[in-house]
Scaffold this motif. Sequence first.
Motif, PDB file in Angstrom:
ATOM      1  N   GLU A 131       0.830  -1.210   0.000  1.00  0.00           N
ATOM      2  CA  GLU A 131       0.000   0.000   0.000  1.00  0.00           C
ATOM      3  C   GLU A 131       0.866   1.262   0.000  1.00  0.00           C
ATOM      4  O   GLU A 131       0.550   2.251  -0.657  1.00  0.00           O
ATOM      5  CB  GLU A 131      -0.928   0.017   1.229  1.00  0.00           C
ATOM      6  N   ASN A 132       1.964   1.230   0.759  1.00  0.00           N
ATOM      7  CA  ASN A 132       2.839   2.400   0.843  1.00  0.00           C
ATOM      8  C   ASN A 132       3.883   2.457  -0.269  1.00  0.00           C
ATOM      9  O   ASN A 132       4.543   3.477  -0.457  1.00  0.00           O
ATOM     10  CB  ASN A 132       3.562   2.424   2.194  1.00  0.00           C
ATOM     11  N   GLY A 133       4.037   1.361  -1.006  1.00  0.00           N
ATOM     12  CA  GLY A 133       5.076   1.261  -2.033  1.00  0.00           C
ATOM     13  C   GLY A 133       5.133   2.410  -3.022  1.00  0.00           C
ATOM     14  O   GLY A 133       6.206   2.956  -3.291  1.00  0.00           O
ATOM     15  N   PRO A 134       3.968   2.832  -3.576  1.00  0.00           N
ATOM     16  CA  PRO A 134       4.026   3.895  -4.592  1.00  0.00           C
ATOM     17  C   PRO A 134       3.864   5.315  -4.025  1.00  0.00           C
ATOM     18  O   PRO A 134       3.750   6.270  -4.784  1.00  0.00           O
ATOM     19  CB  PRO A 134       2.833   3.546  -5.500  1.00  0.00           C
ATOM     20  N   LYS A 135       3.875   5.444  -2.695  1.00  0.00           N
ATOM     21  CA  LYS A 135       3.572   6.751  -2.087  1.00  0.00           C
ATOM     22  C   LYS A 135       4.820   7.594  -1.810  1.00  0.00           C
ATOM     23  O   LYS A 135       5.846   7.076  -1.387  1.00  0.00           O
ATOM     24  CB  LYS A 135       2.822   6.544  -0.760  1.00  0.00           C
ATOM     25  N   GLY A 151       7.544  -1.280 -14.945  1.00  0.00           N
ATOM     26  CA  GLY A 151       7.282  -2.634 -14.442  1.00  0.00           C
ATOM     27  C   GLY A 151       6.684  -2.609 -13.048  1.00  0.00           C
ATOM     28  O   GLY A 151       5.748  -3.362 -12.740  1.00  0.00           O
ATOM     29  N   ALA A 152       7.196  -1.732 -12.193  1.00  0.00           N
ATOM     30  CA  ALA A 152       6.656  -1.582 -10.836  1.00  0.00           C
ATOM     31  C   ALA A 152       5.245  -0.990 -10.903  1.00  0.00           C
ATOM     32  O   ALA A 152       4.334  -1.419 -10.191  1.00  0.00           O
ATOM     33  CB  ALA A 152       7.575  -0.690 -10.009  1.00  0.00           C
ATOM     34  N   GLU A 153       5.090  -0.022 -11.780  1.00  0.00           N
ATOM     35  CA  GLU A 153       3.775   0.629 -11.950  1.00  0.00           C
ATOM     36  C   GLU A 153       2.714  -0.397 -12.323  1.00  0.00           C
ATOM     37  O   GLU A 153       1.596  -0.372 -11.812  1.00  0.00           O
ATOM     38  CB  GLU A 153       3.904   1.692 -13.044  1.00  0.00           C
ATOM     39  N   ARG A 154       3.084  -1.328 -13.205  1.00  0.00           N
ATOM     40  CA  ARG A 154       2.153  -2.387 -13.619  1.00  0.00           C
ATOM     41  C   ARG A 154       1.707  -3.214 -12.414  1.00  0.00           C
ATOM     42  O   ARG A 154       0.524  -3.538 -12.261  1.00  0.00           O
ATOM     43  CB  ARG A 154       2.839  -3.284 -14.658  1.00  0.00           C
ATOM     44  N   LYS A 207      -2.755  -4.488  -8.504  1.00  0.00           N
ATOM     45  CA  LYS A 207      -3.218  -4.643  -7.116  1.00  0.00           C
ATOM     46  C   LYS A 207      -4.218  -3.549  -6.731  1.00  0.00           C
ATOM     47  O   LYS A 207      -4.663  -3.487  -5.576  1.00  0.00           O
ATOM     48  CB  LYS A 207      -2.018  -4.603  -6.154  1.00  0.00           C
ATOM     49  N   GLY A 208      -4.559  -2.660  -7.673  1.00  0.00           N
ATOM     50  CA  GLY A 208      -5.496  -1.589  -7.382  1.00  0.00           C
ATOM     51  C   GLY A 208      -4.947  -0.521  -6.463  1.00  0.00           C
ATOM     52  O   GLY A 208      -5.699   0.183  -5.773  1.00  0.00           O
ATOM     53  N   LEU A 209      -3.627  -0.364  -6.467  1.00  0.00           N
ATOM     54  CA  LEU A 209      -2.984   0.607  -5.573  1.00  0.00           C
ATOM     55  C   LEU A 209      -2.612   1.893  -6.292  1.00  0.00           C
ATOM     56  O   LEU A 209      -2.101   2.829  -5.676  1.00  0.00           O
ATOM     57  CB  LEU A 209      -1.745  -0.026  -4.926  1.00  0.00           C
ATOM     58  N   LEU A 210      -2.847   1.927  -7.592  1.00  0.00           N
ATOM     59  CA  LEU A 210      -2.589   3.153  -8.381  1.00  0.00           C
ATOM     60  C   LEU A 210      -3.817   3.431  -9.255  1.00  0.00           C
ATOM     61  O   LEU A 210      -4.395   2.498  -9.807  1.00  0.00           O
ATOM     62  CB  LEU A 210      -1.379   2.958  -9.295  1.00  0.00           C
TER      63      LEU A 210
END
Length: 318
Positions: free
Chosen positions: A294-298, A307-310, A315-318
């Motif tokens: 959940e905190n990964g892209p914040k 690749g990370a964005e995908r 996971k519905g986090l972006l």
Amino acid sequence: MLHASRKYLAAGAVALSLGLAPAGAVAQDFINVLTGGTSGVYYPLGSQLSKIYGEKIDGVRTQVQSTKASVENLNLLQQGRGEIAFALGDSVKSAWEGDAEAGFDQKLDKLRAIAAIYPNYIQIVASQESGIKEFADLKGKGLSVGAPKSGTELNAQRIFGAMDMSYDDLGKTEYLPFGESVELIKNRQLDATLQSAGLGVASIKDLALSLPVTIVSVPNSVAETLGAPFIAATIPAGTYEGQSEDVPTLAITNILVTHSDVSDEVAYEMTKQLFENLDDMVAAHAAAKAISAENGPKGLPLPLHPGAERYYKEKGLL
């Protein structure tokens, strides 16, 4: 001619099935994990990450490399001499902006984020006999501020500035990695060490078991002065032997960083396997308890690798 091309295609298929990538993709079947000194938190976590990737990602070989941490790691990534690295958030921001004073002569434009992970805490530890209890007490004392131009040392510079102090206010300034700093304190050759690391870092645990120490407080106002990515934080009582009270300090997020030449598929797998094997990461070091998808892209100061964005989108986090 057709027969020859079929032979070539067949050979390529065999090479791929054996994990032997074609010449153009050689860099992508090898993952070098850049960490920090062996007595810090990056190293055990990086060693575990290397193991996870080696076991879970088809066709890759891995290795873990001990380095001087954040600044060196980011420069190595820009040069293509590593595939994933641990680094402090403010160092990453400086690298992306090309801050020469922080050790980046130009903008490191190849850097891409995999994930924001756990917070580093500014942990200043002094021998009890030194009498140091709060940051201002460091005046006239001997302090190790971390390896030169490391993420820790950049943190130290910024905190001194926010406190209207400089290294000139110290009686003695040492630029040493965590383990060496602790040895000098044990030998009564130094009063204190400033370490930017996850809670429960091995070097400070070792020191606190060896002689009575004081965890030195840093006022919350420093976080307000410095602003993002610094935040006010607390080192909870009992984190280290003999620490009976909570101690105010600063924290700053660590980031796993890669570079744009790493393939989307490899970056996706590096992201996915990190989050799908968090129990193994926690087993390597308790600091990993703070890692979550959940905190990964914040709060990242640079773009995510596609690749990370995908992964985050899946996971519905972006």
